[in-house]
Structure formats: structure tokens, C-alpha cells
Design a protein around this motif. Sequence first.
Motif, PDB file in Angstrom:
ATOM      1  N   LYS A   7      11.990  -1.851 -16.729  1.00  0.00           N
ATOM      2  CA  LYS A   7      10.614  -1.503 -16.377  1.00  0.00           C
ATOM      3  C   LYS A   7      10.332  -1.751 -14.899  1.00  0.00           C
ATOM      4  O   LYS A   7       9.594  -0.997 -14.252  1.00  0.00           O
ATOM      5  N   ASN A   8      10.939  -2.788 -14.335  1.00  0.00           N
ATOM      6  CA  ASN A   8      10.696  -3.136 -12.935  1.00  0.00           C
ATOM      7  C   ASN A   8      11.236  -2.096 -11.960  1.00  0.00           C
ATOM      8  O   ASN A   8      10.758  -2.001 -10.831  1.00  0.00           O
ATOM      9  N   ILE A   9      12.237  -1.330 -12.367  1.00  0.00           N
ATOM     10  CA  ILE A   9      12.726  -0.252 -11.496  1.00  0.00           C
ATOM     11  C   ILE A   9      11.626   0.775 -11.276  1.00  0.00           C
ATOM     12  O   ILE A   9      11.465   1.326 -10.185  1.00  0.00           O
ATOM     13  N   LEU A  10      10.836   1.018 -12.333  1.00  0.00           N
ATOM     14  CA  LEU A  10       9.686   1.913 -12.215  1.00  0.00           C
ATOM     15  C   LEU A  10       8.678   1.369 -11.209  1.00  0.00           C
ATOM     16  O   LEU A  10       8.158   2.109 -10.356  1.00  0.00           O
ATOM     17  N   LEU A  11       8.398   0.059 -11.278  1.00  0.00           N
ATOM     18  CA  LEU A  11       7.446  -0.549 -10.345  1.00  0.00           C
ATOM     19  C   LEU A  11       8.003  -0.586  -8.924  1.00  0.00           C
ATOM     20  O   LEU A  11       7.248  -0.508  -7.953  1.00  0.00           O
ATOM     21  N   LEU A  12       9.306  -0.696  -8.796  1.00  0.00           N
ATOM     22  CA  LEU A  12       9.938  -0.631  -7.482  1.00  0.00           C
ATOM     23  C   LEU A  12       9.647   0.715  -6.825  1.00  0.00           C
ATOM     24  O   LEU A  12       9.286   0.795  -5.643  1.00  0.00           O
ATOM     25  N   GLY A  13       9.800   1.784  -7.624  1.00  0.00           N
ATOM     26  CA  GLY A  13       9.495   3.122  -7.110  1.00  0.00           C
ATOM     27  C   GLY A  13       8.034   3.284  -6.759  1.00  0.00           C
ATOM     28  O   GLY A  13       7.688   3.951  -5.778  1.00  0.00           O
ATOM     29  N   MET A  16       7.275   1.813  -3.442  1.00  0.00           N
ATOM     30  CA  MET A  16       7.720   2.680  -2.345  1.00  0.00           C
ATOM     31  C   MET A  16       6.658   3.711  -1.975  1.00  0.00           C
ATOM     32  O   MET A  16       6.514   4.074  -0.804  1.00  0.00           O
ATOM     33  N   THR A  17       5.888   4.174  -2.972  1.00  0.00           N
ATOM     34  CA  THR A  17       4.817   5.124  -2.658  1.00  0.00           C
ATOM     35  C   THR A  17       3.723   4.459  -1.825  1.00  0.00           C
ATOM     36  O   THR A  17       3.042   5.134  -1.046  1.00  0.00           O
ATOM     37  N   LEU A  18       3.536   3.133  -1.985  1.00  0.00           N
ATOM     38  CA  LEU A  18       2.529   2.417  -1.193  1.00  0.00           C
ATOM     39  C   LEU A  18       3.015   2.166   0.231  1.00  0.00           C
ATOM     40  O   LEU A  18       2.214   2.125   1.174  1.00  0.00           O
ATOM     41  N   GLY A  19       4.322   1.964   0.401  1.00  0.00           N
ATOM     42  CA  GLY A  19       4.855   1.704   1.732  1.00  0.00           C
ATOM     43  C   GLY A  19       5.185   2.957   2.510  1.00  0.00           C
ATOM     44  O   GLY A  19       5.314   2.914   3.743  1.00  0.00           O
ATOM     45  N   CYS A 145       8.157  -6.811  -7.600  1.00  0.00           N
ATOM     46  CA  CYS A 145       8.884  -5.557  -7.460  1.00  0.00           C
ATOM     47  C   CYS A 145       8.082  -4.524  -6.681  1.00  0.00           C
ATOM     48  O   CYS A 145       8.655  -3.713  -5.942  1.00  0.00           O
ATOM     49  N   VAL A 146       6.765  -4.524  -6.842  1.00  0.00           N
ATOM     50  CA  VAL A 146       5.939  -3.612  -6.045  1.00  0.00           C
ATOM     51  C   VAL A 146       6.066  -3.960  -4.560  1.00  0.00           C
ATOM     52  O   VAL A 146       6.253  -3.068  -3.708  1.00  0.00           O
ATOM     53  N   ILE A 147       5.984  -5.246  -4.224  1.00  0.00           N
ATOM     54  CA  ILE A 147       6.125  -5.671  -2.829  1.00  0.00           C
ATOM     55  C   ILE A 147       7.533  -5.381  -2.321  1.00  0.00           C
ATOM     56  O   ILE A 147       7.729  -4.984  -1.169  1.00  0.00           O
ATOM     57  N   ILE A 152      11.361  -2.169   1.010  1.00  0.00           N
ATOM     58  CA  ILE A 152      12.471  -1.213   1.110  1.00  0.00           C
ATOM     59  C   ILE A 152      12.069  -0.005   1.949  1.00  0.00           C
ATOM     60  O   ILE A 152      12.861   0.506   2.745  1.00  0.00           O
ATOM     61  N   GLN A 153      10.816   0.440   1.802  1.00  0.00           N
ATOM     62  CA  GLN A 153      10.358   1.559   2.629  1.00  0.00           C
ATOM     63  C   GLN A 153      10.323   1.183   4.107  1.00  0.00           C
ATOM     64  O   GLN A 153      10.716   1.970   4.975  1.00  0.00           O
ATOM     65  N   PHE A 154       9.857  -0.031   4.409  1.00  0.00           N
ATOM     66  CA  PHE A 154       9.845  -0.483   5.800  1.00  0.00           C
ATOM     67  C   PHE A 154      11.263  -0.542   6.356  1.00  0.00           C
ATOM     68  O   PHE A 154      11.507  -0.165   7.507  1.00  0.00           O
TER      69      PHE A 154
END
Length: 507
Positions: A7-13, A16-19, A145-147, A152-154
Motif C-alpha cells: 500500500k505504501n508504494i501507492l502513497l510514495l507515488g 511524487m505528485t506533490l513534489g 512515504c508521502v514525504i 524523490i522528486q526533489f
Amino acid sequence: ILATSAKNILLLGYGMTLGFPTIAIPSLQRGSNSTDMREMDELSLTTEQISWFSSINLICVPLGCLVSGSLTQPLGRKKAMMLVNIPFIVAWIMFHYASNVAMLYSSLVLTGLGGGLLEAPVLTYVAEITQPHLRGMLSATSSMCVILGVFIQFLMGTLMNWRTVAALNVTFPVVAIIGLCFVPESPYWLVGKERIAEAEKSLCWLRGWVEPPQVHQELSEIVSSFTTNNPNKTSRNSASWRNYTRRTFLLPYCLVSAGFFFGHFAGMTTLQTYAVHIFALLGAPIDKYVATLYLGLVELAGTLVCVILVHWTGKRPLTFFSTTGNGLCYIVVATYAYFYPQLSSVLQSYNWLPMTFLIASAFLSHIGIRLLPWILIGEVYPSEVRGVASGASGSIGYIFGFAANKIYLHMLDSLTLPGTFWFYGVVSLIGTVIFYFFLPETEGRTLYEIQEHFAGLRDLLKEGKVNSKNNRNNPPSEKWAAVNPAMNLLKEGKNLQNRIPSLCLKK
């Protein structure tokens, strides 16, 4: 842990949309006029368009939240989490090939709706599959995971153009779909659909690939909770609207909303979105993208510190330290920016100071105020309104985030950078005062004790923090999955039956 990780892989993605807007904004502001390969692009947006680009995804999240619960219930938690990856895949492809502003906006709308749609299945799935001794830790990994996705985007933004980053981002929702294929559906949802055999199989997987007899008692408790709830279902629904007019909903909702307000309007939301632009304005002594990378790194570190310390210190001390420290950091940076034009020759040797204090503010905000409302959502609402109240709280949080990003550039025009940062600092310090008088210490308290506080039957502000292990008044920890009021009633009934013989003997 494995099911939560999928489930956390989904939150990771989603993170990325926020960053992503942070690394795309510099290119979209300058277009083909930039000499930096990371910022060269045929698209160029106006200031007004940039303000929408930075915030349009946040205003779409509440719309997704409104339908998230109704879509999750018939589909199931697992299928809902798998399907929500589709908008993210389409959005990343559209970002990569975007040739006009409309395509950019449409991609942001998709990421915002996807972020809202994942709220219900993600929150309920973790609560329904985990045992109490793991629930707090595994729930906290969601924010981490969201952070991490933002970080990762940065990191990718320091190395390559935003279009290349968008193309690479497609792999994350694809991996999330694959990972979710291997985890079981929520046993609670399966029991609710009267698929008992599948629920038993799911529990066997979740409890460590055990045999059915080892999960028989837990499965019986889940089935009993649904059986107990059904007779009163109609009567509860007929008066459910009254639950939202009581102080047990209104006071927690105001408190959580205040947490979101001070979290977003204390500067961290706009700093995260406009980090590259802000570091360039303040003349950071290192590359502005590298400075943004450090910002993401300390955000992640602050989140980890919060997860570790909150059980030891409680929420109140962390919140006070977070809001006070964040406010002072912004006031220092604002003062530096105010005097810099007049004393540039003197302050040139101190050009590290604003970057350092802004990065420090990122750390301080993420050990407290940025995570506080998300932690409170799962604690302060009574069970009869928790589902709807959680969605409503998340919605108001994203609305505040949208507003903070949308008005930032207009605040720069009217208040200048020093005035804007002074505003953020003062708001953060006001938050300290507000929380001192209204934030109860919920750490170590049962959900029933917290509800008593908001009902006016006790005052947790005076009682302070307790250690749940040493609190004799607390009931023993549940052995099973998500907390269900019916299960607690069953346990109380059994305890009473056990006590009746001894009470009769004493009489």
C-alpha cells in the motif's frame, strides 16, 4: 508489514505528485529563455498560470475524498487501491507530452482526484488488517512515504528535466499495482460481504501464513461484531445526522481544522512548492536544486523524529516546540530579507543564514504541526462519525493547502518577501498559543477517554499525558484488528458474566 508496504508504494507515488510542481515551476516560469538544461522547455506560463499550477491539484483532492468512501465499499479496499493508480499513470504520461497549459492542468486534476480517491481505502485497509501493537507504527509509515515521494522528486529534479522525471514516474504506480496483486483483501470487508471462507484465508495470510485454527477466534470476533451491529443498523442511520451537530464532532473538527490551517499558513506548504524559486530569491550559497534536495531530506528526517518521539513526549510538547521554532525561523529569514538590499555588502558573508533557517523550519514543522492533524483524525472522532469526519477533515486540509499556494505569489506582490515571511512567522506563533489552550494530550489515552473530553465529561488538558502501560484504568489492549465498538461491548459483557459468580459469593 508486507501488506502495508504494498500500500505504501501507492502513497510514495502520491507524494511524487506533490513534489513534482516544485521541480517543474522553474522551467515553466522561464521556458526557453533559461540556460540551465534542467529548465529549458518550450512552455512558458504567466504568474497567474503558475499560481494555478502550484495549487490546482490540492483543490481537486477534496472532490476525490467525497466519493472515495462510496467507491471503496462496493469494490473492496484492495481493488480500490489498484484502480486509483490508473489516474496517476495517465497523468504522468500527459505531463511528459504536455504541449499546452490545458494538458498541464488536466494532469494536475487527475493527480488531485487520485489523491482524494486513495484516502478511504488506504486509511481503512491499514486499520482493518493490523493488530493493535503494530497499528500505530504502520499507520505512521503513510505520512513517511508521502514525504519520501516528495524527496524523490526533489532528488530527480536536481539531475534531469521535469519531462524526463514525469516519464520515469510512470513506473511507480505500475509497481504499486503489481505489489497489491500479491496481498489479501481486508478480512473485515470480506466478512461484511459474507465471504467468510475468503476472510479466513486472508487472516491466515496476514497473521504469518498460519493455519485456520490459529485465526478462528479472531474471525469469530469479526463475524460477531457484524452480527451484533446489524439489528440496530436502521435506527442508527435514521438519526445519524444528529451526530454531526454534537460537540463530540464539532469540537474535534475545529481542532483538526486549526491544525491544518496553522500547518499550511505557517509557510511550509509554499516553501515546499516554491522551494527552488525561494532559494534563488534569497541567494542561496549552493545550487538552488541541491538546497531543495536538502529541504526534502530534512522533511523526511523530521517525520521520522516525530514518529519516534510522539510516544515518549506526547503531542503537546512536540506541537509547541514545532510551531514556536518554525515561527522564529521565518521571522529571522524575513528580517534578513528586509535588510539585505540596504546592507548587501555586510550580509553577503552571511548568505548561508536564510537557507539554513528555512531548512531548519522544514525540520521543525515536520516533527509536529505538519503531522499533528493527520494523527488526530484517527483519535478524536467517535466511531459513529469517524469515516465521514475523516474525509471532511482531509478535505478542509487540502482546501487550506490550495489557498496557501494560490495566494503566495499575490502576497509577494503586495507584502514583498519579508512581509510574507513575517506573516508566516506570526501565524505559527499564534498557533502555539491556540494549541496551548485547546489541544488536549491524547497520547496514552483510550478513544473513550478522548471522547469524554470532547463531550465535556473530563479535562485532558489538566490530566496531561499518561503511560498507557501503567494506566490501570485503561482496558487491556485488543488482540485483534481494527477497533470496533461492538467488539468492546462483547468483551464487557463477557467480563461481567465472569464476575457474577464471585459477586454472588461475596454477597
